[in-house]
Motif scaffolding. Structure first.
Motif, mmCIF file in Angstrom:
data_model
loop_
_atom_site.group_PDB
_atom_site.id
_atom_site.type_symbol
_atom_site.label_atom_id
_atom_site.label_comp_id
_atom_site.label_asym_id
_atom_site.label_seq_id
_atom_site.Cartn_x
_atom_site.Cartn_y
_atom_site.Cartn_z
ATOM 1 N N ASP A 1 51.762 -7.155 18.553
ATOM 2 C CA ASP A 1 53.057 -7.365 17.910
ATOM 3 C C ASP A 1 54.066 -6.272 18.260
ATOM 4 O OD1 ASP A 1 51.931 -5.247 16.531
ATOM 5 O OD2 ASP A 1 52.668 -5.905 14.569
ATOM 6 N N SER A 2 53.708 -5.363 19.167
ATOM 7 C CA SER A 2 54.621 -4.278 19.543
ATOM 8 C C SER A 2 55.756 -4.801 20.422
ATOM 9 C CB SER A 2 53.868 -3.175 20.294
ATOM 10 O OG SER A 2 52.876 -2.598 19.485
ATOM 11 N N ILE A 3 56.895 -4.121 20.331
ATOM 12 C CA ILE A 3 58.035 -4.390 21.197
ATOM 13 C C ILE A 3 58.364 -3.109 21.949
ATOM 14 C CG2 ILE A 3 60.477 -5.006 21.294
ATOM 15 C CD1 ILE A 3 60.095 -6.433 18.598
ATOM 16 N N VAL A 4 58.415 -3.176 23.268
ATOM 17 C CA VAL A 4 58.837 -2.041 24.081
ATOM 18 C C VAL A 4 60.276 -2.280 24.514
ATOM 19 C CG1 VAL A 4 58.485 -0.817 26.260
ATOM 20 C CG2 VAL A 4 56.523 -1.427 24.850
ATOM 21 N N VAL A 5 61.129 -1.283 24.292
ATOM 22 C CA VAL A 5 62.555 -1.405 24.587
ATOM 23 C C VAL A 5 62.912 -0.471 25.744
ATOM 24 C CG1 VAL A 5 64.900 -1.155 23.682
ATOM 25 C CG2 VAL A 5 63.055 -1.987 22.185
ATOM 26 N N LEU A 6 63.507 -1.034 26.779
ATOM 27 C CA LEU A 6 63.916 -0.273 27.961
ATOM 28 C C LEU A 6 65.438 -0.286 28.082
ATOM 29 C CD1 LEU A 6 63.289 1.204 30.638
ATOM 30 C CD2 LEU A 6 63.154 -1.045 31.731
ATOM 31 N N PRO A 7 66.119 0.843 27.849
ATOM 32 C CA PRO A 7 67.574 0.879 28.060
ATOM 33 C C PRO A 7 67.904 0.828 29.550
ATOM 34 C CG PRO A 7 66.824 2.703 26.659
ATOM 35 C CD PRO A 7 65.610 2.103 27.302
ATOM 36 N N THR A 8 68.949 0.096 29.896
ATOM 37 C CA THR A 8 69.432 0.047 31.279
ATOM 38 C C THR A 8 70.918 0.378 31.271
ATOM 39 O OG1 THR A 8 69.768 -2.350 31.076
ATOM 40 C CG2 THR A 8 67.723 -1.610 32.082
ATOM 41 N N GLU B 1 55.037 -5.089 34.959
ATOM 42 C CA GLU B 1 53.603 -5.203 35.233
ATOM 43 C C GLU B 1 52.832 -4.105 34.510
ATOM 44 O OE1 GLU B 1 50.588 -5.728 39.053
ATOM 45 O OE2 GLU B 1 52.587 -4.894 39.357
ATOM 46 N N SER B 2 53.422 -2.916 34.449
ATOM 47 C CA SER B 2 52.775 -1.808 33.744
ATOM 48 C C SER B 2 52.659 -2.105 32.250
ATOM 49 C CB SER B 2 53.567 -0.516 33.956
ATOM 50 O OG SER B 2 53.647 -0.171 35.322
ATOM 51 N N ILE B 3 53.717 -2.629 31.658
ATOM 52 C CA ILE B 3 53.689 -2.969 30.228
ATOM 53 C C ILE B 3 52.665 -4.068 29.977
ATOM 54 C CG2 ILE B 3 55.041 -3.869 28.299
ATOM 55 C CD1 ILE B 3 55.711 -0.988 29.170
ATOM 56 N N ALA B 4 52.550 -4.986 30.920
ATOM 57 C CA ALA B 4 51.613 -6.100 30.750
ATOM 58 C C ALA B 4 50.154 -5.634 30.748
ATOM 59 C CB ALA B 4 51.824 -7.134 31.856
ATOM 60 N N GLN B 5 49.887 -4.405 31.200
ATOM 61 C CA GLN B 5 48.525 -3.870 31.171
ATOM 62 C C GLN B 5 48.143 -3.353 29.782
ATOM 63 O OE1 GLN B 5 46.675 -4.359 33.951
ATOM 64 N NE2 GLN B 5 48.576 -5.343 34.629
ATOM 65 N N THR B 6 49.095 -3.307 28.870
ATOM 66 C CA THR B 6 48.843 -2.869 27.498
ATOM 67 C C THR B 6 48.695 -4.100 26.605
ATOM 68 O OG1 THR B 6 51.127 -2.851 26.651
ATOM 69 C CG2 THR B 6 50.433 -0.978 28.012
ATOM 70 N N PRO B 7 48.312 -3.925 25.341
ATOM 71 C CA PRO B 7 48.261 -5.075 24.428
ATOM 72 C C PRO B 7 49.637 -5.646 24.101
ATOM 73 C CG PRO B 7 46.861 -3.283 23.635
ATOM 74 C CD PRO B 7 47.692 -2.728 24.744
ATOM 75 N N CYS B 8 50.710 -4.881 24.371
ATOM 76 C CA CYS B 8 52.069 -5.328 24.042
ATOM 77 C C CYS B 8 52.439 -6.576 24.843
ATOM 78 C CB CYS B 8 53.059 -4.204 24.332
ATOM 79 S SG CYS B 8 54.783 -4.650 24.101
ATOM 80 N N THR B 9 53.116 -7.529 24.192
ATOM 81 C CA THR B 9 53.487 -8.769 24.865
ATOM 82 C C THR B 9 54.995 -8.988 24.940
ATOM 83 O OG1 THR B 9 53.372 -10.010 22.780
ATOM 84 C CG2 THR B 9 51.356 -9.893 24.117
ATOM 85 N N GLY C 1 53.284 -13.165 31.962
ATOM 86 C CA GLY C 1 53.139 -13.728 30.638
ATOM 87 C C GLY C 1 53.852 -12.958 29.544
ATOM 88 N N LEU C 2 54.644 -11.942 29.908
ATOM 89 C CA LEU C 2 55.396 -11.190 28.909
ATOM 90 C C LEU C 2 56.485 -12.059 28.295
ATOM 91 C CD1 LEU C 2 55.982 -7.756 30.686
ATOM 92 C CD2 LEU C 2 54.543 -8.147 28.678
#
Length: 267
Positions: free
Chosen positions: A20-27, A101-109, A136-137
């Motif tokens: 259920d985590s959300i990763v936020v990337l500022p651009t 792809e790196s984020i997809a290696q974690t449980p985060c979706t 699948g993210l």
């Protein structure tokens, strides 16, 4: 616990990141913003906004985490101005795909791009679908300039054309980093001739390719002379509040409709 993901150890990150985590990337961008604003304007606004929104959302129970922002992005519409540093679309797309792809290696979706530069929008929209298909993210794009003051994004003297280095951006930087703004160099540059076109223009049915000095040598598209730190604070806080609410909605979002249970009555 800090909300900056990179401040955690690898072990702590494994424990913190869940489905259920959300990763936020500022651009953001490093690009010309007229003679009065810093090159870091878009990066500054994206990072500060994303940080505040993540902290606000986390305080309400959203499991959101912040990555360091991308400063060098797709900003070659300002290629003519010294100090602008940009990546090609191919390089930026590949960078984003590999981050995904790196984020997809974690449980985060769920991965959210918090964007502060208009030139990134089209590419990030393509990237969102690419990351969804390949890894699948669930991917999302939040704009760094969410509507404020009833939806107005331009100042009163900009005729709706304040899109770069104008009233809003200058006001926000006056709020965040007034030491980086030189209002004595602020110049009004509004391409009002575009109002004569019904179909072609900013926010109109027909878009067009442009570089920022197509309209004036200053590269400004708007009126920074009316900017105030007070407006910038209100605009920034409104954006952060809306972005935090958006993160809460993203946390419960699913593209698939809930499955209805089919019941059978006993005969």
């Amino acid at each position: 616990m800090p909300r900056n993901l990179v401040e955690l150890s690898s072990l702590a990150a494994v424990e913190a990141l869940r489905q259920d985590s959300i990763v936020v990337l500022p651009t953001g961008a490093i690009e010309h913003h007229g003679p009065h604003l810093p090159l870091s304007t878009d990066f500054l606004v994206a990072e500060e906004s994303a940080k505040a929104a993540v902290e606000l959302a986390a305080a309400d129970g959203v499991n959101a985490w912040l990555l360091p922002g991308l400063a060098y992005t797709k900003s070659d519409e300002h290629h003519w101005a010294p100090g602008t540093v940009w990546l090609s679309w191919e390089t930026l797309m590949q960078t984003i795909v590999e981050i995904g792809e790196s984020i997809a290696q974690t449980p985060c979706t769920k991965l959210v791009f918090y964007n502060g530069h208009g030139g990134n929008v089209a590419l990030l929209q393509v990237a969102c679908r690419e990351l969804r298909r390949r890894f699948g993210l669930q991917t999302f794009l939040i704009g760094g300039q969410m509507p404020a003051n009833g939806g107005a994004k331009s100042g009163e003297t900009e005729s709706g054309l304040g899109i770069h280095g104008g009233h809003v951006e200058t006001s926000v930087v006056l709020h965040l980093r007034p030491d980086l703004v030189d209002m004595s160099l602020a110049v009004r540059s509004v391409p009002e001739h575009l109002l004569d076109y019904d179909y072609v223009g900013f926010g109109k049915p027909v878009s067009f390719g442009w570089v920022s000095n197509d309209f004036a040598p200053s590269g400004v598209i708007g009126d920074p002379t009316t900017a105030t730190a007070e407006f910038g604070r209100a605009h920034f806080e409104n954006n952060v509040t809306q972005a935090a609410a958006a993160l809460a909605e993203i946390a419960r979002f699913s593209p698939a409709a809930p499955q209805k249970r089919i019941g059978f009555s006993a005969s």
